[in-house]
Write an enzyme that holds these catalytic residues in place. Structure first.
Site, PDB file in Angstrom:
ATOM      1  N   HIS A 143     -24.872  24.808 -20.778  1.00 60.95           N
ATOM      2  CA  HIS A 143     -26.242  25.158 -21.184  1.00 60.95           C
ATOM      3  C   HIS A 143     -27.098  25.724 -20.049  1.00 60.95           C
ATOM      4  O   HIS A 143     -28.278  25.406 -19.924  1.00 60.95           O
ATOM      5  CB  HIS A 143     -26.932  23.939 -21.784  1.00 60.95           C
ATOM      6  CG  HIS A 143     -26.438  23.577 -23.148  1.00 60.95           C
ATOM      7  ND1 HIS A 143     -25.718  24.430 -23.944  1.00 60.95           N
ATOM      8  CD2 HIS A 143     -26.582  22.419 -23.872  1.00 60.95           C
ATOM      9  CE1 HIS A 143     -25.431  23.828 -25.096  1.00 60.95           C
ATOM     10  NE2 HIS A 143     -25.932  22.617 -25.071  1.00 60.95           N
ATOM     11  N   HIS A 214     -31.976  24.710 -29.488  1.00 58.42           N
ATOM     12  CA  HIS A 214     -31.305  23.411 -29.517  1.00 58.42           C
ATOM     13  C   HIS A 214     -32.171  22.307 -30.140  1.00 58.42           C
ATOM     14  O   HIS A 214     -32.282  21.209 -29.568  1.00 58.42           O
ATOM     15  CB  HIS A 214     -30.884  23.007 -28.103  1.00 58.42           C
ATOM     16  CG  HIS A 214     -29.696  22.095 -28.045  1.00 58.42           C
ATOM     17  ND1 HIS A 214     -29.574  20.971 -28.837  1.00 58.42           N
ATOM     18  CD2 HIS A 214     -28.570  22.139 -27.287  1.00 58.42           C
ATOM     19  CE1 HIS A 214     -28.436  20.354 -28.556  1.00 58.42           C
ATOM     20  NE2 HIS A 214     -27.795  21.049 -27.624  1.00 58.42           N
ATOM     21  N   GLU A 354     -26.643  25.406 -33.723  1.00 59.18           N
ATOM     22  CA  GLU A 354     -27.010  26.310 -32.641  1.00 59.18           C
ATOM     23  C   GLU A 354     -26.289  27.645 -32.807  1.00 59.18           C
ATOM     24  O   GLU A 354     -25.079  27.744 -32.584  1.00 59.18           O
ATOM     25  CB  GLU A 354     -26.644  25.679 -31.295  1.00 59.18           C
ATOM     26  CG  GLU A 354     -27.205  24.278 -31.101  1.00 59.18           C
ATOM     27  CD  GLU A 354     -26.396  23.486 -30.091  1.00 59.18           C
ATOM     28  OE1 GLU A 354     -26.241  23.971 -28.941  1.00 59.18           O
ATOM     29  OE2 GLU A 354     -25.903  22.391 -30.436  1.00 59.18           O
TER      30      GLU A 354
END
Length: 390
Positions: A143, A214, A354
């Site tokens: 991420h 997210h 996502e």
């Protein structure tokens, strides 16, 4: 007075208008009731890394409200009506900016970048040059690294009551990525109860980009137990298999006759505890599903997923032009994080959907490419649409 054909036509049109309004009411829910947001401006007014942090509220004509902070573009709260018009906040989040900046801030409601999901061994080779990224997930990069897009302050531009845009330049070699990347993310709350997210980016050096949102969704309301009774449909017949480190092996697996088959509506908890190798690896669902190109919405954006919560009647649909979508069932929440309403966030207390390119694409040339070159524009769209079922 004798009523002629003209009167009949007027009556017919009037009845049609009334019927259309009734259909629209069913889609959006009964007349919405007033609610009071628990999110306070003062709790999110701060200076972080020398930049001012504030809240930004979007509202539509139906009373739906989405509240963002420009720290990480985090969606702090999203109030949606149920079938009786009662509002609940359906995204997990924290009470103040100190908690978001702190160790438990995590990725709640944040924009993820430069690269959503994992990159194996925190490295990739691009144009013959090897780049080493920050490793923040064992030996992997996750991420965007230790200080990804979720942990920086963005410049906010309020466009209207229902629209805001966040911008930032990610400098060359930030977290190990090449190129000065100029990013803008636009959020709009439509009259059809859609939260439309549009991403755009340009670079001055060839790089990899894979942005996503997210939010952790619980359609019963944040902190209201788990989501194992939510009914999920995915517009996908395949997913990317993972190795023990949750990195794609390169194998594409058919969902048919596996616990990963959500091609027809299925309760999320029905198969999640089955003894399947991929479920064991993910500690539940934490996998990238390949989104089919059809069907689409009225604007040609492919349908990706649908989640229904039986008790409230709330429904969320997801649309995207991305080739994949990560299904994550909050497998690593454990009750230690206390949410904004004072309730613990339990294991599997939310579902994340996502929209993205595939994980570790920079190391899998057979996957859809995430390369962005100078002169090109990265463009991505994700729509979360909310309805109710009577």
């Amino acid at each position: 007075m004798k009523k002629g054909p003209f009167f009949a036509v007027i009556l017919f049109i009037t009845l049609c208008v009334i019927q259309c309004k009734e259909v629209e009411k069913k889609k959006l829910g009964k007349k919405s009731k007033v609610f009071k947001s628990m999110i306070k401006e003062g709790d999110f007014s701060a200076i972080v890394d020398g930049e001012k942090v504030s809240l930004y509220r979007l509202k539509n004509k139906n009373g739906v409200e989405a509240v963002f902070t420009n720290y990480g573009q985090c969606l702090v709260s999203l109030h949606i009506p149920d079938k009786n018009g009662n509002f609940s906040d359906v995204v997990l989040g924290l009470s103040n900016i100190k908690e978001y900046v702190g160790p438990k801030g995590g990725f709640f409601g944040a924009t993820i970048g430069r690269y959503g999901n994992r990159i194996a061994n925190g490295s990739f080779t691009l144009n013959g040059e090897k780049y080493s990224l920050v490793k923040n997930n064992g030996e992997n990069h996750l991420h965007g690294g230790e200080k990804g897009f979720n942990a920086v302050v963005w410049t906010a531009n309020v466009i209207g009551e229902d629209e805001v845009e966040f911008t930032r330049v990610s400098p060359d070699m930030e977290e190990g990525y090449p190129g000065n990347l100029s990013v803008s993310v636009n959020y709009r709350l439509t009259s059809e109860n859609e939260l439309v997210i549009k991403y755009s980016a340009t670079t001055d050096k060839t790089t990899h980009v894979n942005l996503t949102h997210h939010s952790f969704f619980n359609l019963k309301g944040e902190g209201e137990g788990d989501v194992m009774d939510h009914v999920l449909t995915l517009n996908s017949e395949e997913f990317t298999a993972l190795n023990k480190n949750q990195i794609p092996t390169g194998e594409i697996i058919k969902v048919k006759d596996t616990p990963f088959d959500f091609t027809s509506p299925k309760v999320i908890g029905e198969d999640i505890n089955r003894n399947h190798e991929q479920l064991v690896i993910g500690n539940g669902y934490d996998h990238n599903f390949i989104v089919k190109e059809f069907p689409t919405n009225k604007n040609g954006i492919p349908f990706a997923a649908k989640v229904e919560e039986p008790e409230s009647g709330r429904i969320m649909e997801v649309y995207t032009n991305e080739p994949g979508m990560q299904l994550y069932t909050s497998n690593f929440l454990d009750g230690s994080v206390i949410g904004k309403s004072g309730k613990p966030y339990l294991k599997r207390g939310a579902v994340c959907l996502e929209t993205q390119h595939y994980p570790d694409s920079p190391n899998h040339p057979e996957f859809p490419s995430t390369i962005l070159n100078p002169g090109e524009t990265y463009s991505s769209i994700c729509i979360y649409k909310f309805l109710v079922k009577e």
